[in-house]
Design an enzyme around this catalytic site. Structure first.
Site, short mmCIF file in Angstrom:
data_model
loop_
_atom_site.label_atom_id
_atom_site.label_comp_id
_atom_site.label_asym_id
_atom_site.label_seq_id
_atom_site.Cartn_x
_atom_site.Cartn_y
_atom_site.Cartn_z
CG ASP A 161 48.67 28.23 44.12
OD1 ASP A 161 47.51 28.24 43.84
OD2 ASP A 161 49.53 28.21 43.35
CE1 TYR A 180 49.93 35.79 41.90
CE2 TYR A 180 49.50 36.59 39.90
CZ TYR A 180 49.05 35.94 41.08
OH TYR A 180 47.81 35.53 41.14
#
Length: 288
Positions: free
Chosen positions: A80, A139
Site C-alpha cells: 500500500d 510483514y
C-alpha cells in the site's frame, strides 16, 4: 513471450493448492533477482499507478538510466501507499546486459533516490518468478508506546500513548492462526478470501523514550488491507476495548464492520519472503 499468471480452480479455495512452478523470461533475455528496500512515505506503493510515484516505476527508470534494456520489475508483493520494505525480492528481465548482476546494486546506487536501494542481486534460478514462486511473505507492524510521540518515529511507527495488554493480544492472535476465511479483516476484496495465517505474534522491547511493540505477520498471501485490519483489531484488544475471545467470533462472522479499524500504513514493513521450491536463494531469516 511473457509470463502467464497461474490459474486456480475456483472450487479449490486452499491457497496452498498445486500451481505452475516454472516460469521463463522472454527468449534471449536474462532474469535477474534483486533484493529491494525502500522508505515508503513518498510512494503510492510498489505498483505502478497514474496518480502517484511508485517504487516499481522508480526502479524501472533507474535501470533505464544505466542503459539497460529491461522489462518492468516484478516484486514478491504489492504494498500500500506509505508502506516500507526492508527486503523485498523482485525480478527483472534484461536483454544482453552490459553490467554483471552482482554489480547492479552499486551501479543503481548512483541513479536511485535515497529512499530506494537494491541490497543485492544475482542471476535468478531457472523457473523463478518473484511473485508467483513465492511461498511465504512476512510483514511487521511497529508501534511506539510512549507518553509523547517522538519526531524520529514519525512515518515509521504508530504512536500509542497508553500501555497495551500484550498477553491479551497474543491470546486473540492465537485464534487467527491457520486456514480461515479472513473477509472480516479485508477491504473491498473481490478475490476469494480464504488464506492461511502461519504466524501472528506480538512482542515488545524497551527504548530510551518508551517501548517498541511489534506485530509479526507471516503467511503465503494476504488480502487487501488484511494486515492493517488484523493489527487494528489486536490494538483494540490490547486497549481493553475488545475481549480476546471475541476476535474468533469476528473471524467467523466474515463481517468487516465488526473488526478493528485499518491502522495507518506508517508502521507497516514488508520484511522478507521465502521460496520453498528454490532452496539455493538467499535465506530471509524467517523462522520455521
Amino acid at each position: 513471450m511473457t509470463d502467464a499468471r497461474p490459474t486456480l480452480d475456483p472450487a479449490h479455495l486452499n491457497p496452498a493448492a498445486p500451481r505452475p512452478l516454472h516460469y521463463a523470461p522472454p527468449e534471449g533475455w536474462t532474469r535477474v533477482l534483486l533484493e529491494v528496500a525502500w522508505e515508503g512515505s513518498a510512494y503510492g506503493g510498489w505498483q505502478s499507478q497514474p496518480n502517484a510515484p511508485s517504487v516499481q516505476d522508480t526502479l524501472h527508470a533507474a535501470l533505464g538510466r544505466l542503459g539497460l534494456d529491461t522489462t518492468r520489475p516484478v516484486a514478491a508483493g504489492r504494498t500500500d501507499a506509505g508502506v516500507h520494505a526492508e527486503r523485498m525480492p523482485a525480478h527483472v528481465d534484461l536483454h544482453a546486459p552490459q553490467i554483471p548482476p552482482e554489480r547492479l546494486p552499486v551501479a543503481l546506487a548512483h541513479v536511485l533516490p535515497r529512499s530506494v536501494g537494491v541490497l543485492r542481486a544475482q542471476t535468478a534460478p531457472t523457473g523463478f518468478h518473484a511473485r508467483f514462486s513465492c511461498t511465504q511473505r512476512q510483514y511487521r507492524y511497529d508501534l511506539l508506546q510512549a507518553p509523547q510521540p517522538h519526531p524520529l518515529e514519525a512515518g515509521r511507527s504508530l504512536w500509542v500513548r497508553s500501555p497495551l495488554n500484550l498477553a491479551a493480544m497474543n491470546a486473540a492472535a492465537a485464534d487467527l492462526i491457520g486456514l480461515h476465511d479472513f473477509a472480516a479483516f479485508a477491504t473491498k476484496e473481490d478475490r476469494q478470501t480464504v488464506r492461511e495465517l502461519q504466524r501472528l505474534q506480538v512482542t515488545a522491547q524497551p527504548l530510551g523514550y518508551g517501548g517498541r511493540i511489534s506485530l509479526e505477520v507471516v503467511g503465503e498471501s494476504f488480502l487487501r488491507h488484511m494486515v492493517r485490519g488484523l493489527v487494528g483489531t489486536l490494538i483494540a484488544v490490547g486497549q481493553g476495548k475488545l475481549p480476546p475471545a471475541q476476535v474468533a467470533e469476528i473471524l467467523a462472522s466474515t463481517d468487516r464492520r465488526r473488526a478493528g479499524v485499518n491502522v495507518p500504513p506508517d508502521g507497516l514493513y514488508f520484511v522478507g519472503a521465502n521460496y520453498a521450491g528454490f532452496p539455493e536463494l538467499w535465506p530471509t531469516d524467517l523462522r520455521p
